[in-house]
Design a protein around this motif. Structure first.
Motif, short mmCIF file in Angstrom:
data_model
loop_
_atom_site.label_atom_id
_atom_site.label_comp_id
_atom_site.label_asym_id
_atom_site.label_seq_id
_atom_site.Cartn_x
_atom_site.Cartn_y
_atom_site.Cartn_z
N ASP A 1 -54.31 -16.87 32.52
CA ASP A 1 -55.29 -17.25 33.53
C ASP A 1 -55.63 -16.07 34.45
OD1 ASP A 1 -56.76 -18.34 35.56
OD2 ASP A 1 -55.49 -20.12 35.80
N PRO A 2 -56.86 -15.57 34.36
CA PRO A 2 -57.25 -14.42 35.18
C PRO A 2 -57.22 -14.72 36.68
CG PRO A 2 -59.15 -15.31 34.00
CD PRO A 2 -57.95 -16.03 33.48
N ALA A 3 -57.22 -16.01 37.04
CA ALA A 3 -57.22 -16.36 38.46
C ALA A 3 -55.82 -16.30 39.08
CB ALA A 3 -57.80 -17.75 38.65
N LEU A 4 -54.79 -16.19 38.23
CA LEU A 4 -53.42 -16.19 38.78
C LEU A 4 -53.07 -14.83 39.39
CD1 LEU A 4 -51.22 -18.17 36.24
CD2 LEU A 4 -51.76 -18.82 38.60
N LEU A 5 -52.56 -14.88 40.59
CA LEU A 5 -52.25 -13.68 41.35
C LEU A 5 -50.76 -13.33 41.28
CD1 LEU A 5 -54.26 -14.81 44.48
CD2 LEU A 5 -54.99 -13.16 42.75
N PRO A 6 -50.41 -12.12 41.71
CA PRO A 6 -48.99 -11.82 41.87
C PRO A 6 -48.41 -12.67 43.01
CG PRO A 6 -50.34 -9.81 42.02
CD PRO A 6 -51.26 -10.98 42.06
N TRP A 7 -47.12 -12.88 43.00
CA TRP A 7 -46.47 -13.62 44.09
C TRP A 7 -45.71 -12.64 44.97
CZ3 TRP A 7 -41.27 -12.72 43.87
CH2 TRP A 7 -40.75 -12.34 42.62
N PHE A 8 -45.44 -13.07 46.20
CA PHE A 8 -44.72 -12.24 47.17
C PHE A 8 -43.70 -13.09 47.90
CE2 PHE A 8 -49.02 -10.66 46.73
CZ PHE A 8 -48.80 -9.33 46.44
N THR A 9 -42.56 -12.48 48.23
CA THR A 9 -41.62 -13.18 49.09
C THR A 9 -41.34 -12.30 50.30
OG1 THR A 9 -39.76 -12.19 47.88
CG2 THR A 9 -40.40 -14.44 47.25
N GLY A 10 -41.06 -12.96 51.40
CA GLY A 10 -40.57 -12.27 52.59
C GLY A 10 -39.36 -13.06 53.03
N TYR A 11 -38.18 -12.63 52.59
CA TYR A 11 -36.95 -13.38 52.89
C TYR A 11 -36.16 -12.68 54.00
CZ TYR A 11 -37.51 -16.09 48.50
OH TYR A 11 -37.96 -16.92 47.50
N ASP A 12 -35.78 -13.45 55.01
CA ASP A 12 -34.95 -12.93 56.09
C ASP A 12 -33.49 -13.20 55.71
OD1 ASP A 12 -33.41 -12.59 58.32
OD2 ASP A 12 -34.54 -13.97 59.60
N PRO A 13 -32.68 -12.14 55.51
CA PRO A 13 -31.28 -12.34 55.10
C PRO A 13 -30.50 -13.19 56.11
CG PRO A 13 -31.88 -10.01 54.97
CD PRO A 13 -33.02 -10.71 55.64
N GLY A 14 -30.96 -13.17 57.36
CA GLY A 14 -30.29 -13.96 58.40
C GLY A 14 -30.52 -15.45 58.29
N ALA A 15 -31.42 -15.86 57.38
CA ALA A 15 -31.72 -17.29 57.23
C ALA A 15 -30.67 -18.02 56.40
CB ALA A 15 -33.10 -17.48 56.60
N ALA A 16 -29.88 -17.27 55.63
CA ALA A 16 -28.84 -17.90 54.80
C ALA A 16 -27.80 -18.53 55.71
CB ALA A 16 -28.19 -16.87 53.89
N PRO B 1 -31.90 -32.35 30.10
CA PRO B 1 -32.57 -32.11 28.81
C PRO B 1 -34.08 -31.96 28.98
CG PRO B 1 -31.05 -33.98 28.68
CD PRO B 1 -31.16 -33.61 30.14
N LEU B 2 -34.72 -31.38 27.96
CA LEU B 2 -36.16 -31.14 28.00
C LEU B 2 -36.95 -32.44 28.10
CD1 LEU B 2 -36.38 -28.36 25.28
CD2 LEU B 2 -36.75 -28.08 27.74
N GLN B 3 -38.06 -32.35 28.81
CA GLN B 3 -38.98 -33.48 29.00
C GLN B 3 -40.29 -33.16 28.29
OE1 GLN B 3 -37.76 -36.24 30.81
NE2 GLN B 3 -35.93 -34.99 30.49
N PRO B 4 -41.04 -34.20 27.89
CA PRO B 4 -42.31 -33.92 27.19
C PRO B 4 -43.32 -33.21 28.09
CG PRO B 4 -41.98 -36.31 27.51
CD PRO B 4 -40.74 -35.63 27.98
N LEU B 5 -44.04 -32.26 27.53
CA LEU B 5 -45.06 -31.53 28.30
C LEU B 5 -46.28 -32.43 28.54
CD1 LEU B 5 -45.77 -28.78 29.56
CD2 LEU B 5 -46.72 -28.10 27.36
N ASN B 6 -46.48 -33.40 27.64
CA ASN B 6 -47.68 -34.27 27.71
C ASN B 6 -48.93 -33.41 27.77
OD1 ASN B 6 -46.11 -36.62 27.52
ND2 ASN B 6 -45.63 -36.53 29.70
N ASN B 7 -49.90 -33.72 28.68
CA ASN B 7 -51.14 -32.90 28.60
C ASN B 7 -51.13 -31.75 29.58
OD1 ASN B 7 -51.26 -35.54 27.97
ND2 ASN B 7 -52.95 -36.06 29.30
N ARG B 8 -49.98 -31.31 30.01
CA ARG B 8 -49.97 -30.24 31.00
C ARG B 8 -50.19 -28.87 30.37
NH1 ARG B 8 -44.42 -31.43 33.89
NH2 ARG B 8 -43.95 -32.31 31.85
N MET B 9 -50.76 -27.99 31.17
CA MET B 9 -50.99 -26.63 30.71
C MET B 9 -49.99 -25.70 31.38
SD MET B 9 -54.35 -24.32 31.36
CE MET B 9 -55.48 -25.36 30.46
N VAL B 10 -49.38 -24.82 30.58
CA VAL B 10 -48.54 -23.77 31.16
C VAL B 10 -49.41 -22.52 31.20
CG1 VAL B 10 -46.43 -22.40 30.91
CG2 VAL B 10 -46.46 -24.79 30.15
N ARG B 11 -49.43 -21.85 32.36
CA ARG B 11 -50.29 -20.68 32.53
C ARG B 11 -49.44 -19.45 32.85
NH1 ARG B 11 -53.93 -21.61 37.34
NH2 ARG B 11 -52.05 -22.57 38.21
#
Length: 260
Positions: A40-55, A246-256
């Protein structure tokens, strides 16, 4: 013994008797076949900003090993990828097997790995976590696959050195100054689809982001996870293993996946 755990003792194929959603059309995990994935050309990179102090804490719940994070404000967040907004990190959960050839929940091109880490985030445009579970875009789970190999990632060490302290069900200890982004593989490419939690009540509110590249753990590291007991301190030791659904049926879902 609490009610939900008693229900789980029946095994995943009977969860739906108590939690009807477990028989829904958008359940997880699923088997992913690369050849059927939509680039999917519309899918972007993902980003995280994790604060180590939040654990905050690490706990043996009797079903998994869980790290809890402070999610009272946008302290540790995930955005981009398939997501419309910014999601807050709430917890890290681990699934593993009794042997190295099983343990992951998602299966990619017929390969099941030794384990799978889930970073659970929720969408704070909804009033609270419980409310987000009722919305199809309420939760985003980042999945990191664990494979057994020769050069284990030192990053798992931090979690695994706490296993002694949380041997039995219900044990919880402080777990501070931890940045889960150290667990990410180098390759940030991912698969994404709409699904559910893999534990009861199996709410269908999850945007899954499954990192394609697994991280490496050692045989010893996997043994550490398997040393946990699913019973409380006074009860006989019972290895906490095979806590994958265990695995579940994908049914009509799309994996992108993104094009790059």
């Amino acid at each position: 013994m609490d009610h939900a755990w008693k229900e789980q003792r029946k095994g995943p194929d009977r969860w739906h008797e108590t939690y009807p959603m477990a028989k829904g059309n958008n359940q997880s995990p699923v088997a992913i076949l690369t050849k059927d994935v939509y680039k999917d050309p519309a899918l972007l990179p993902w980003f995280t900003g994790y604060d180590p102090g939040a654990a905050k804490t690490i706990m043996n719940t009797g079903k998994t090993c869980r790290v809890t994070f402070d999610d009272t404000f946008d302290r540790s967040v995930l955005r981009g990828g398939p997501l419309q907004g910014t999601y807050r990190l709430r917890q890290l959960l681990i699934h593993w097997g009794s042997t190295d050839d099983k343990g992951s929940e998602h299966v990619i091109d017929a390969t099941r790995h030794a384990g799978e880490i889930h970073l659970v985030h929720w969408y704070p445009k909804y009033s609270n976590y419980a409310d987000s579970l009722r919305k199809t875009d309420g939760v985003a789970i980042m999945a990191i696959l664990l494979k057994v190999g020769k050069d284990p990632k030192p990053e798992m060490k931090r979690i695994l050195e706490e296993m002694e302290a949380i041997k039995t069900k219900g044990k919880e200890v402080p777990f501070q100054n931890f940045d889960p982004s150290i667990l990410f593989p180098q390759n940030r490419s991912y698969f994404t689809y709409q699904g559910s939690f893999t534990t009861p009540p199996c709410d269908e509110c999850v945007t899954w982001i499954i990192l394609k590249e697994p991280i490496t753990v050692s045989v010893d590291q996997m043994e550490k996870l398997r040393s946990l007991s699913s019973n409380a301190a006074g009860d006989p030791y019972c290895a906490l293993v095979d806590n994958w659904r265990p695995l579940q049926p994908l049914n009509n879902r799309m994996v992108r996946s993104p094009c790059q």
